[in-house]
Design an enzyme around this catalytic site. Structure first.
Site, mmCIF file in Angstrom:
data_model
loop_
_atom_site.group_PDB
_atom_site.id
_atom_site.type_symbol
_atom_site.label_atom_id
_atom_site.label_comp_id
_atom_site.label_asym_id
_atom_site.label_seq_id
_atom_site.Cartn_x
_atom_site.Cartn_y
_atom_site.Cartn_z
ATOM 1 N N ASP A 1 0.609 -1.259 0.166
ATOM 2 C CA ASP A 1 0.015 0.028 -0.153
ATOM 3 C C ASP A 1 0.910 1.248 0.185
ATOM 4 O O ASP A 1 1.736 1.267 0.682
ATOM 5 C CB ASP A 1 -0.969 0.290 1.268
ATOM 6 C CG ASP A 1 -2.143 1.143 1.097
ATOM 7 O OD1 ASP A 1 -3.092 0.445 0.963
ATOM 8 O OD2 ASP A 1 -1.671 2.236 1.176
ATOM 9 N N ILE A 2 0.522 2.304 -0.633
ATOM 10 C CA ILE A 2 0.989 3.422 -0.967
ATOM 11 C C ILE A 2 1.257 4.277 0.277
ATOM 12 O O ILE A 2 2.011 5.269 0.718
ATOM 13 C CB ILE A 2 0.853 4.144 -2.244
ATOM 14 C CG1 ILE A 2 1.885 5.046 -2.768
ATOM 15 C CG2 ILE A 2 -0.613 4.992 -1.668
ATOM 16 C CD1 ILE A 2 1.331 5.651 -4.264
ATOM 17 N N VAL B 1 -10.762 3.125 -3.835
ATOM 18 C CA VAL B 1 -10.470 2.717 -5.314
ATOM 19 C C VAL B 1 -11.385 1.571 -5.640
ATOM 20 O O VAL B 1 -11.685 0.533 -4.937
ATOM 21 C CB VAL B 1 -9.037 1.877 -5.252
ATOM 22 C CG1 VAL B 1 -8.826 1.389 -6.769
ATOM 23 C CG2 VAL B 1 -7.834 2.947 -4.865
ATOM 24 N N HIS C 1 -10.349 -5.178 -3.500
ATOM 25 C CA HIS C 1 -9.147 -5.453 -2.997
ATOM 26 C C HIS C 1 -9.297 -5.843 -1.582
ATOM 27 O O HIS C 1 -9.978 -5.410 -0.836
ATOM 28 C CB HIS C 1 -8.119 -4.387 -3.276
ATOM 29 C CG HIS C 1 -8.519 -3.005 -2.763
ATOM 30 N ND1 HIS C 1 -9.580 -2.418 -3.407
ATOM 31 C CD2 HIS C 1 -8.255 -2.414 -1.638
ATOM 32 C CE1 HIS C 1 -9.650 -1.209 -2.819
ATOM 33 N NE2 HIS C 1 -8.940 -1.372 -1.662
ATOM 34 N N HIS D 1 -7.101 -5.668 1.979
ATOM 35 C CA HIS D 1 -6.026 -5.403 2.805
ATOM 36 C C HIS D 1 -5.739 -6.188 3.724
ATOM 37 O O HIS D 1 -6.414 -7.082 4.391
ATOM 38 C CB HIS D 1 -6.642 -4.063 3.747
ATOM 39 C CG HIS D 1 -7.061 -2.775 3.040
ATOM 40 N ND1 HIS D 1 -6.249 -1.984 2.876
ATOM 41 C CD2 HIS D 1 -7.894 -2.462 2.270
ATOM 42 C CE1 HIS D 1 -7.008 -0.878 1.977
ATOM 43 N NE2 HIS D 1 -8.065 -1.406 1.629
ATOM 44 N N ASN E 1 -13.044 -2.918 2.024
ATOM 45 C CA ASN E 1 -14.037 -1.682 2.385
ATOM 46 C C ASN E 1 -14.972 -1.776 1.110
ATOM 47 O O ASN E 1 -14.556 -1.880 -0.030
ATOM 48 C CB ASN E 1 -13.002 -0.623 2.307
ATOM 49 C CG ASN E 1 -12.541 -0.071 3.397
ATOM 50 O OD1 ASN E 1 -12.644 -0.535 4.531
ATOM 51 N ND2 ASN E 1 -11.067 0.304 3.271
HETATM 52 P P1 AMP Z 1 -9.612 1.492 -0.087
HETATM 53 O O1 AMP Z 1 -9.925 2.610 0.741
HETATM 54 O O2 AMP Z 1 -10.211 0.268 0.490
HETATM 55 O O3 AMP Z 1 -10.277 1.681 -1.630
HETATM 56 O O4 AMP Z 1 -8.131 1.516 -0.238
HETATM 57 C C1 AMP Z 1 -7.488 1.664 -1.377
HETATM 58 C C2 AMP Z 1 -5.889 1.728 -0.889
HETATM 59 O O5 AMP Z 1 -5.178 1.969 -2.235
HETATM 60 C C3 AMP Z 1 -5.646 2.695 -0.001
HETATM 61 O O6 AMP Z 1 -5.030 2.399 1.262
HETATM 62 C C4 AMP Z 1 -4.491 3.549 -0.722
HETATM 63 O O7 AMP Z 1 -3.531 3.950 0.275
HETATM 64 C C5 AMP Z 1 -4.116 2.201 -1.740
HETATM 65 N N1 AMP Z 1 -3.598 2.988 -2.936
HETATM 66 C C6 AMP Z 1 -3.986 3.921 -3.795
HETATM 67 N N2 AMP Z 1 -3.245 4.185 -5.001
HETATM 68 C C7 AMP Z 1 -2.223 3.062 -4.709
HETATM 69 C C8 AMP Z 1 -0.901 3.024 -5.581
HETATM 70 N N3 AMP Z 1 -0.875 3.751 -6.671
HETATM 71 N N4 AMP Z 1 -0.039 2.032 -5.152
HETATM 72 C C9 AMP Z 1 -0.374 1.556 -3.882
HETATM 73 N N5 AMP Z 1 -1.415 1.649 -3.096
HETATM 74 C C10 AMP Z 1 -2.271 2.485 -3.495
#
Ligand code: AMP
Length: 113
Positions: A30-31, A96, A100, A102, A87
């Protein structure tokens, strides 16, 4: 319309943040990690969220959990423990629109309830 960020990552065969890949999923770091270990297990097929799954997605949903545990084992956190979270929608803070899982751990996590 811009391609979803996870679809872009899935297609990028040179992306160094992809730490695992098979024919169904990729795993990235995760970024914005919420803990020492924070991985995302992402299906290659873009399902927008849990709202789009049905009985046909049972194999991929099961696979996400199998890969998550394999990743936890590789990170050495199976025994210390970890949290899996997915989520769904706005109230959960889904950012996003590409389903996915976590995987969060590597430290003591705040209790959820
Ligand atoms: P969610 O809130 O469940 O949709 O989680 C989306 C996750 O994706 C968040 O924890 C972000 O920090 C992570 N995220 C978004 N863009 C990227 C990326 N380019 N590379 C890695 N993680 C990302």
């Amino acid at each position: 319309m811009a391609e979803c960020v996870f679809c872009t990552i899935v297609r990028d065969t040179t992306n160094e943040n992809i730490i695992y890949k098979d024919d169904k999923v990729i795993v990235i770091k995760d970024i914005k990690p919420q803990a020492k270990v924070h991985l995302l297990i992402i299906p290659i097929m873009c399902l927008k969220s849990l709202a789009y799954i049905g009985p046909g997605q049972i194999p991929i949903m099961g696979h996400l959990f199998v890969v998550a545990e394999e990743m936890a084992r590789r990170e050495g956190i199976t025994n210390s423990g970890y949290r899996l979270a997915m989520n769904q929608g706005e109230d959960a803070g889904q950012q996003v629109a590409h389903l996915h899982l976590h995987l969060i751990g590597g430290q003591s996590l705040a209790a959820m309830g």
